[in-house]
Scaffold this motif. Structure first.
Motif, mmCIF file in Angstrom:
data_model
loop_
_atom_site.group_PDB
_atom_site.id
_atom_site.type_symbol
_atom_site.label_atom_id
_atom_site.label_comp_id
_atom_site.label_asym_id
_atom_site.label_seq_id
_atom_site.Cartn_x
_atom_site.Cartn_y
_atom_site.Cartn_z
ATOM 1 N N GLN A 176 -6.956 -1.046 -12.009
ATOM 2 C CA GLN A 176 -6.267 -1.442 -13.237
ATOM 3 C C GLN A 176 -5.951 -2.927 -13.152
ATOM 4 O OE1 GLN A 176 -2.737 1.007 -13.197
ATOM 5 N NE2 GLN A 176 -3.714 2.570 -14.421
ATOM 6 N N PRO A 177 -6.572 -3.740 -14.007
ATOM 7 C CA PRO A 177 -6.228 -5.167 -14.012
ATOM 8 C C PRO A 177 -4.796 -5.368 -14.505
ATOM 9 C CG PRO A 177 -8.277 -4.735 -15.228
ATOM 10 C CD PRO A 177 -7.633 -3.416 -14.944
ATOM 11 N N ASP B 161 -2.909 -6.622 -10.663
ATOM 12 C CA ASP B 161 -4.020 -5.683 -10.480
ATOM 13 C C ASP B 161 -3.584 -4.606 -9.485
ATOM 14 O OD1 ASP B 161 -5.456 -7.535 -11.963
ATOM 15 O OD2 ASP B 161 -6.847 -8.043 -10.349
ATOM 16 N N MET B 162 -4.054 -3.383 -9.729
ATOM 17 C CA MET B 162 -3.744 -2.284 -8.823
ATOM 18 C C MET B 162 -5.013 -1.466 -8.596
ATOM 19 S SD MET B 162 -0.434 0.271 -8.913
ATOM 20 C CE MET B 162 -0.457 0.284 -10.665
ATOM 21 N N ARG B 163 -5.249 -1.102 -7.340
ATOM 22 C CA ARG B 163 -6.395 -0.278 -6.967
ATOM 23 C C ARG B 163 -5.873 1.079 -6.514
ATOM 24 N NH1 ARG B 163 -6.353 -5.259 -5.913
ATOM 25 N NH2 ARG B 163 -5.260 -5.042 -3.936
ATOM 26 N N LEU B 164 -6.465 2.152 -7.063
ATOM 27 C CA LEU B 164 -5.977 3.497 -6.771
ATOM 28 C C LEU B 164 -7.109 4.442 -6.396
ATOM 29 C CD1 LEU B 164 -4.331 2.456 -9.631
ATOM 30 C CD2 LEU B 164 -2.911 4.275 -8.782
ATOM 31 N N VAL B 165 -6.799 5.362 -5.494
ATOM 32 C CA VAL B 165 -7.710 6.449 -5.125
ATOM 33 C C VAL B 165 -6.918 7.744 -5.284
ATOM 34 C CG1 VAL B 165 -9.049 7.513 -3.275
ATOM 35 C CG2 VAL B 165 -8.980 5.018 -3.482
ATOM 36 N N GLY C 285 0.878 -1.157 0.000
ATOM 37 C CA GLY C 285 0.000 0.000 0.000
ATOM 38 C C GLY C 285 0.914 1.205 0.000
ATOM 39 N N SER C 286 0.745 2.112 -0.952
ATOM 40 C CA SER C 286 1.688 3.224 -1.115
ATOM 41 C C SER C 286 0.987 4.497 -1.540
ATOM 42 C CB SER C 286 2.728 2.889 -2.194
ATOM 43 O OG SER C 286 3.475 1.758 -1.864
ATOM 44 N N MET C 287 1.637 5.608 -1.272
ATOM 45 C CA MET C 287 1.269 6.889 -1.851
ATOM 46 C C MET C 287 2.199 7.072 -3.048
ATOM 47 S SD MET C 287 -1.103 7.988 0.203
ATOM 48 C CE MET C 287 -1.295 9.716 -0.163
ATOM 49 N N ILE C 288 1.639 7.500 -4.175
ATOM 50 C CA ILE C 288 2.423 7.712 -5.395
ATOM 51 C C ILE C 288 2.208 9.147 -5.853
ATOM 52 C CG2 ILE C 288 2.744 7.037 -7.805
ATOM 53 C CD1 ILE C 288 1.773 4.227 -7.021
ATOM 54 N N LYS C 289 3.292 9.800 -6.255
ATOM 55 C CA LYS C 289 3.213 11.191 -6.713
ATOM 56 C C LYS C 289 3.836 11.311 -8.106
ATOM 57 C CE LYS C 289 4.650 14.249 -3.761
ATOM 58 N NZ LYS C 289 5.432 15.211 -2.961
ATOM 59 N N PHE C 290 3.090 11.940 -9.008
ATOM 60 C CA PHE C 290 3.587 12.273 -10.339
ATOM 61 C C PHE C 290 3.634 13.789 -10.461
ATOM 62 C CE2 PHE C 290 1.288 8.198 -11.331
ATOM 63 C CZ PHE C 290 2.419 7.441 -11.566
ATOM 64 N N PRO C 291 4.703 14.347 -11.050
ATOM 65 C CA PRO C 291 4.767 15.799 -11.196
ATOM 66 C C PRO C 291 3.751 16.313 -12.223
ATOM 67 C CG PRO C 291 6.626 14.754 -12.303
ATOM 68 C CD PRO C 291 5.882 13.669 -11.584
ATOM 69 N N ALA C 292 3.348 17.563 -12.047
ATOM 70 C CA ALA C 292 2.448 18.201 -13.010
ATOM 71 C C ALA C 292 3.026 18.054 -14.418
ATOM 72 C CB ALA C 292 2.276 19.672 -12.652
ATOM 73 N N GLU D 130 -2.751 0.304 -3.984
ATOM 74 C CA GLU D 130 -2.442 -0.953 -3.311
ATOM 75 C C GLU D 130 -2.577 -2.094 -4.301
ATOM 76 O OE1 GLU D 130 -4.975 -1.887 -0.030
ATOM 77 O OE2 GLU D 130 -6.700 -2.252 -1.301
ATOM 78 N N SER D 131 -1.819 -3.149 -4.028
ATOM 79 C CA SER D 131 -1.824 -4.313 -4.899
ATOM 80 C C SER D 131 -1.401 -5.535 -4.099
ATOM 81 C CB SER D 131 -0.856 -4.099 -6.071
ATOM 82 O OG SER D 131 -0.815 -5.245 -6.908
ATOM 83 N N ASN D 132 -1.800 -6.695 -4.584
ATOM 84 C CA ASN D 132 -1.368 -7.953 -3.972
ATOM 85 C C ASN D 132 -0.037 -8.431 -4.514
ATOM 86 O OD1 ASN D 132 -3.647 -8.071 -2.357
ATOM 87 N ND2 ASN D 132 -4.831 -9.155 -3.909
ATOM 88 N N GLY D 133 0.523 -7.706 -5.476
ATOM 89 C CA GLY D 133 1.823 -8.042 -6.059
ATOM 90 C C GLY D 133 2.665 -6.796 -6.198
ATOM 91 N N ASN D 134 3.911 -6.957 -6.611
ATOM 92 C CA ASN D 134 4.815 -5.820 -6.727
ATOM 93 C C ASN D 134 4.366 -4.857 -7.831
ATOM 94 O OD1 ASN D 134 5.688 -7.872 -8.684
ATOM 95 N ND2 ASN D 134 7.316 -6.426 -9.131
ATOM 96 N N LEU D 135 4.871 -3.637 -7.744
ATOM 97 C CA LEU D 135 4.599 -2.608 -8.740
ATOM 98 C C LEU D 135 5.711 -2.639 -9.774
ATOM 99 C CD1 LEU D 135 3.119 -0.152 -9.862
ATOM 100 C CD2 LEU D 135 4.357 1.252 -8.204
ATOM 101 N N ASP D 136 5.346 -2.917 -11.015
ATOM 102 C CA ASP D 136 6.304 -2.892 -12.111
ATOM 103 C C ASP D 136 5.681 -2.137 -13.271
ATOM 104 O OD1 ASP D 136 4.402 -4.662 -13.125
ATOM 105 O OD2 ASP D 136 5.706 -6.401 -13.055
ATOM 106 N N ILE D 137 6.471 -1.824 -14.264
ATOM 107 C CA ILE D 137 5.964 -1.164 -15.464
ATOM 108 C C ILE D 137 6.632 -1.794 -16.676
ATOM 109 C CG2 ILE D 137 7.637 0.721 -15.247
ATOM 110 C CD1 ILE D 137 5.454 2.548 -16.533
ATOM 111 N N HIS D 138 5.800 -2.154 -17.655
ATOM 112 C CA HIS D 138 6.284 -2.742 -18.903
ATOM 113 C C HIS D 138 5.823 -1.838 -20.038
ATOM 114 C CE1 HIS D 138 7.237 -6.361 -16.652
ATOM 115 N NE2 HIS D 138 6.026 -6.292 -16.132
#
Length: 135
Positions: free
Chosen positions: A95-96, A65-69, A46-53, A116-124
């Motif tokens: 996001q599935p 799968d990832m769930r975001l608010v 479970g994490s806070m994620i920040k993207f710049p403007a 939050e996710s049940n698995g690690n966060l990766d990007i492909h």
């Protein structure tokens, strides 16, 4: 008066000023993260994620799968081949894994979300030639 607590205290109360933002491991430039529980590089988290403007990531997927608010800013999500969806504070989306999409943050302000996710966060990245340069 109770004292302010910092990361990894058992009661789980963290003040925003105490969050220790770090560059997202193997993430695109400018992306920051704070693990609230778990380790986003190894498994469930479970994490806070920040993207710049103005941030934008090309077409990509994540393994799990990832769930975001959305907490602040306007997140711009576009499923492959479909119109973009703009998500402001309080918006939720799931996001599935293997779901092809682009991600952006409106140029008006940074975007902060809880994920939050049940698995690690990766990007492909779908087309590595379009991938942002690694830090």
């Amino acid at each position: 008066m109770a004292s302010r607590r910092t990361a990894h205290k058992p009661e789980g109360i963290w003040h925003a000023a105490d969050l220790k933002w770090v560059d997202m491991a193997d993430g695109p430039p400018g992306a920051k993260i704070v693990d609230l529980w778990g380790d986003h590089t190894k498994g469930a988290f479970g994490s806070m994620i920040k993207f710049p403007a103005g941030y934008a990531a090309p077409l990509h997927t994540h393994t799990h799968d990832m769930r975001l608010v959305m907490v602040s800013g306007t997140f711009i999500h576009a499923p492959e081949g479909k119109p973009e969806v703009r998500l402001g504070p309080g918006s939720y989306f799931m996001q599935p894994g293997a779901y092809r999409h682009t991600t952006a943050c409106d140029k008006a302000s940074d975007c902060v979300s809880f994920a939050e996710s049940n698995g690690n966060l990766d990007i492909h990245i779908a087309d590595e030639a379009k991938a942002p340069a690694k830090k």
